[in-house]
Design a protein around this motif. Structure first.
Motif, PDB file in Angstrom:
ATOM      1  N   ASN A   2       0.823  -1.207   0.000  1.00  0.00           N
ATOM      2  CA  ASN A   2       0.000   0.000   0.000  1.00  0.00           C
ATOM      3  C   ASN A   2       0.858   1.259   0.000  1.00  0.00           C
ATOM      4  O   ASN A   2       2.076   1.211   0.169  1.00  0.00           O
ATOM      5  CB  ASN A   2      -0.979   0.000   1.187  1.00  0.00           C
ATOM      6  N   GLY A   3       0.176   2.403  -0.188  1.00  0.00           N
ATOM      7  CA  GLY A   3       0.890   3.664  -0.314  1.00  0.00           C
ATOM      8  C   GLY A   3       1.647   4.064   0.926  1.00  0.00           C
ATOM      9  O   GLY A   3       2.745   4.629   0.844  1.00  0.00           O
ATOM     10  N   ALA A   4       1.075   3.792   2.108  1.00  0.00           N
ATOM     11  CA  ALA A   4       1.758   4.144   3.347  1.00  0.00           C
ATOM     12  C   ALA A   4       3.072   3.391   3.484  1.00  0.00           C
ATOM     13  O   ALA A   4       4.080   3.939   3.948  1.00  0.00           O
ATOM     14  CB  ALA A   4       0.851   3.846   4.538  1.00  0.00           C
ATOM     15  N   GLN A   5       3.086   2.131   3.074  1.00  0.00           N
ATOM     16  CA  GLN A   5       4.331   1.353   3.104  1.00  0.00           C
ATOM     17  C   GLN A   5       5.325   1.892   2.082  1.00  0.00           C
ATOM     18  O   GLN A   5       6.509   2.005   2.361  1.00  0.00           O
ATOM     19  CB  GLN A   5       4.018  -0.116   2.824  1.00  0.00           C
ATOM     20  N   LEU A  44       7.949  16.361  -7.240  1.00  0.00           N
ATOM     21  CA  LEU A  44       6.798  15.465  -7.324  1.00  0.00           C
ATOM     22  C   LEU A  44       6.656  14.540  -6.124  1.00  0.00           C
ATOM     23  O   LEU A  44       5.544  14.212  -5.705  1.00  0.00           O
ATOM     24  CB  LEU A  44       6.880  14.643  -8.613  1.00  0.00           C
ATOM     25  N   VAL A  45       7.777  14.093  -5.568  1.00  0.00           N
ATOM     26  CA  VAL A  45       7.689  13.129  -4.466  1.00  0.00           C
ATOM     27  C   VAL A  45       7.002  13.729  -3.238  1.00  0.00           C
ATOM     28  O   VAL A  45       6.394  13.017  -2.438  1.00  0.00           O
ATOM     29  CB  VAL A  45       9.093  12.583  -4.111  1.00  0.00           C
ATOM     30  N   LYS A  46       7.057  15.057  -3.114  1.00  0.00           N
ATOM     31  CA  LYS A  46       6.371  15.702  -1.990  1.00  0.00           C
ATOM     32  C   LYS A  46       4.867  15.442  -2.041  1.00  0.00           C
ATOM     33  O   LYS A  46       4.231  15.186  -1.016  1.00  0.00           O
ATOM     34  CB  LYS A  46       6.631  17.221  -2.021  1.00  0.00           C
ATOM     35  N   PHE A  47       4.311  15.516  -3.235  1.00  0.00           N
ATOM     36  CA  PHE A  47       2.870  15.339  -3.393  1.00  0.00           C
ATOM     37  C   PHE A  47       2.478  13.868  -3.268  1.00  0.00           C
ATOM     38  O   PHE A  47       1.411  13.540  -2.738  1.00  0.00           O
ATOM     39  CB  PHE A  47       2.430  15.912  -4.737  1.00  0.00           C
ATOM     40  N   LEU A  48       3.357  12.983  -3.735  1.00  0.00           N
ATOM     41  CA  LEU A  48       3.086  11.554  -3.615  1.00  0.00           C
ATOM     42  C   LEU A  48       3.086  11.114  -2.164  1.00  0.00           C
ATOM     43  O   LEU A  48       2.190  10.391  -1.712  1.00  0.00           O
ATOM     44  CB  LEU A  48       4.121  10.765  -4.423  1.00  0.00           C
ATOM     45  N   ARG A  49       4.081  11.530  -1.404  1.00  0.00           N
ATOM     46  CA  ARG A  49       4.128  11.142   0.004  1.00  0.00           C
ATOM     47  C   ARG A  49       2.974  11.760   0.790  1.00  0.00           C
ATOM     48  O   ARG A  49       2.426  11.132   1.698  1.00  0.00           O
ATOM     49  CB  ARG A  49       5.469  11.559   0.617  1.00  0.00           C
ATOM     50  N   ALA A  50       2.595  12.976   0.432  1.00  0.00           N
ATOM     51  CA  ALA A  50       1.509  13.646   1.148  1.00  0.00           C
ATOM     52  C   ALA A  50       0.174  12.945   0.964  1.00  0.00           C
ATOM     53  O   ALA A  50      -0.744  13.111   1.783  1.00  0.00           O
ATOM     54  CB  ALA A  50       1.394  15.094   0.686  1.00  0.00           C
ATOM     55  N   ARG A  51       0.056  12.145  -0.107  1.00  0.00           N
ATOM     56  CA  ARG A  51      -1.188  11.429  -0.385  1.00  0.00           C
ATOM     57  C   ARG A  51      -0.957   9.920  -0.458  1.00  0.00           C
ATOM     58  O   ARG A  51      -1.656   9.209  -1.170  1.00  0.00           O
ATOM     59  CB  ARG A  51      -1.813  11.940  -1.688  1.00  0.00           C
ATOM     60  N   GLU A  56      -3.894   9.664  -8.268  1.00  0.00           N
ATOM     61  CA  GLU A  56      -4.987  10.588  -8.563  1.00  0.00           C
ATOM     62  C   GLU A  56      -5.045  11.712  -7.536  1.00  0.00           C
ATOM     63  O   GLU A  56      -5.163  12.895  -7.885  1.00  0.00           O
ATOM     64  CB  GLU A  56      -6.320   9.831  -8.586  1.00  0.00           C
ATOM     65  N   LEU A  57      -4.952  11.357  -6.244  1.00  0.00           N
ATOM     66  CA  LEU A  57      -4.988  12.369  -5.190  1.00  0.00           C
ATOM     67  C   LEU A  57      -3.744  13.251  -5.217  1.00  0.00           C
ATOM     68  O   LEU A  57      -3.818  14.451  -4.935  1.00  0.00           O
ATOM     69  CB  LEU A  57      -5.135  11.699  -3.825  1.00  0.00           C
ATOM     70  N   SER A  58      -2.605  12.656  -5.565  1.00  0.00           N
ATOM     71  CA  SER A  58      -1.366  13.431  -5.650  1.00  0.00           C
ATOM     72  C   SER A  58      -1.453  14.459  -6.760  1.00  0.00           C
ATOM     73  O   SER A  58      -1.011  15.606  -6.608  1.00  0.00           O
ATOM     74  CB  SER A  58      -0.178  12.499  -5.894  1.00  0.00           C
TER      75      SER A  58
END
Length: 258
Positions: A2-5, A44-51, A56-58
C-alpha cells in the motif's frame, strides 16, 4: 504494497522512481499545467508522500498547489525571509524543534505579535508559505504532515480589517481548524505531549522566544534555497548541507535527483 508502506522507502528506491514517473506523465498531460515543462523528482515526491502515493490524489494536490501559486502572485512570487525579517523578529512564528507523537511538525503563529499597522496580511501569509516550502523538503514531514497552533490572544479589529474576503478564502482553502478556549493550556495537552510545547503553552520544551529565534535563523540560512524555489518551483533545487534540515537523529534527508 500500500501507499503508506511505499512512502517509507528511501528516496532513491526504484519503486519511488516508478511512481514519480507516473505522476510526471499525468502532470505533463494536464491542460492546466501546459505552461510548465519540467517536474523534478524532488518536487513530485512531496505530493506523492503527502497522499500515500495515490496518483490521482497526488495530481489533485499538485494542481491545487499550482493553482494557488498562480492565483496568489502577491504572496508566492517573493519567498525571501529578509523581506519579512521585522515580523519574524517580533517572535510571531516558530516551528517547534520536536515533532509530535505522530511525527508531525508543529508550527505556532502568535497573532498578538503581528502589528497590522506595520505588516500587511499578505506579508503575514508570506511567512506561512516560506515555512511551508522549507519543511516540505523534509522527507519525514512529507510522510507525517504538520499541525498548526494559532494563538489568537491579542486579535483586534485592526487584524480583522486586513483579512479581506478574497484572502480569507485563500487561507481557508489550506486549513482545517480545531478551536480551543481560554483553557488552552489544558486542552492542548490532548493533542501534544509536554516535551513538544513551550512552557507558555503548558509544555516542557524550549520557551517560545527561543523557538522563534531559532526558526528565524533557520529561514535566513535558507535564503538561497528559497530563491531557487521561487524562481523554479517545479524544477530541480540544490539542497546543500547548510540548507538541509537536520533530523532528530542528526542525519540529513536528501531527496533524489531527476
Amino acid at each position: 504494497m500500500n501507499g503508506a508502506q511505499l512512502s517509507e522507502f528511501p528516496d532513491d528506491s526504484e519503486l519511488l522512481r516508478a511512481a514519480v514517473s507516473g505522476l510526471r506523465r499525468r502532470a505533463l498531460q494536464a491542460g492546466e499545467l501546459s505552461a510548465v515543462s519540467t517536474f523534478s523528482g524532488k518536487f513530485l515526491v512531496k505530493f506523492l508522500r503527502a497522499r500515500d502515493f495515490d496518483e490521482e490524489l497526488s495530481l489533485k494536490l499538485l494542481l491545487n498547489y499550482q493553482r494557488w501559486r498562480r492565483e496568489s502572485p502577491e504572496i508566492s512570487t517573493c519567498l525571501s525571509p529578509s523581506s519579512v525579517i521585522g515580523l519574524l523578529n517580533t517572535t510571531y512564528h516558530a516551528v517547534l524543534p520536536q515533532r509530535d507523537h505522530t511525527g508531525s511538525r508543529v508550527l505556532i503563529y502568535r497573532i498578538g505579535q503581528w502589528n497590522p499597522k506595520d505588516w500587511t496580511a499578505i506579508q503575514v501569509f508570506r511567512v506561512s508559505l516560506i515555512t511551508s516550502e522549507i519543511i516540505s523538503t523534509e522527507a519525514e514531514t512529507q510522510r507525517r504532515g504538520l499541525k498548526v497552533i494559532f494563538d489568537l490572544q491579542g486579535w483586534s479589529l485592526g487584524h480583522a480589517l486586513q483579512i479581506n474576503p478574497s484572502l480569507a478564502k485563500k487561507i481557508s482553502s489550506v486549513l482545517s481548524i480545531n478551536m480551543h478556549g481560554a483553557d488552552f493550556h489544558d486542552t492542548l495537552s490532548d493533542f501534544f505531549s509536554p516535551p513538544v510545547l513551550p512552557p507558555e503553552y503548558g509544555g516542557e520544551g524550549p520557551n517560545i522566544a527561543e523557538a522563534c529565534q531559532d526558526w528565524t535563523l533557520r529561514l535566513l540560512q535558507s535564503e538561497k534555497l528559497l530563491q531557487q524555489i521561487s524562481n523554479h518551483p517545479t524544477g530541480d533545487i540544490t539542497i546543500t548541507p547548510e540548507d538541509a534540515m537536520i533530523s532528530e537523529e542528526g542525519e540529513t534527508e536528501p531527496l533524489f535527483e531527476g
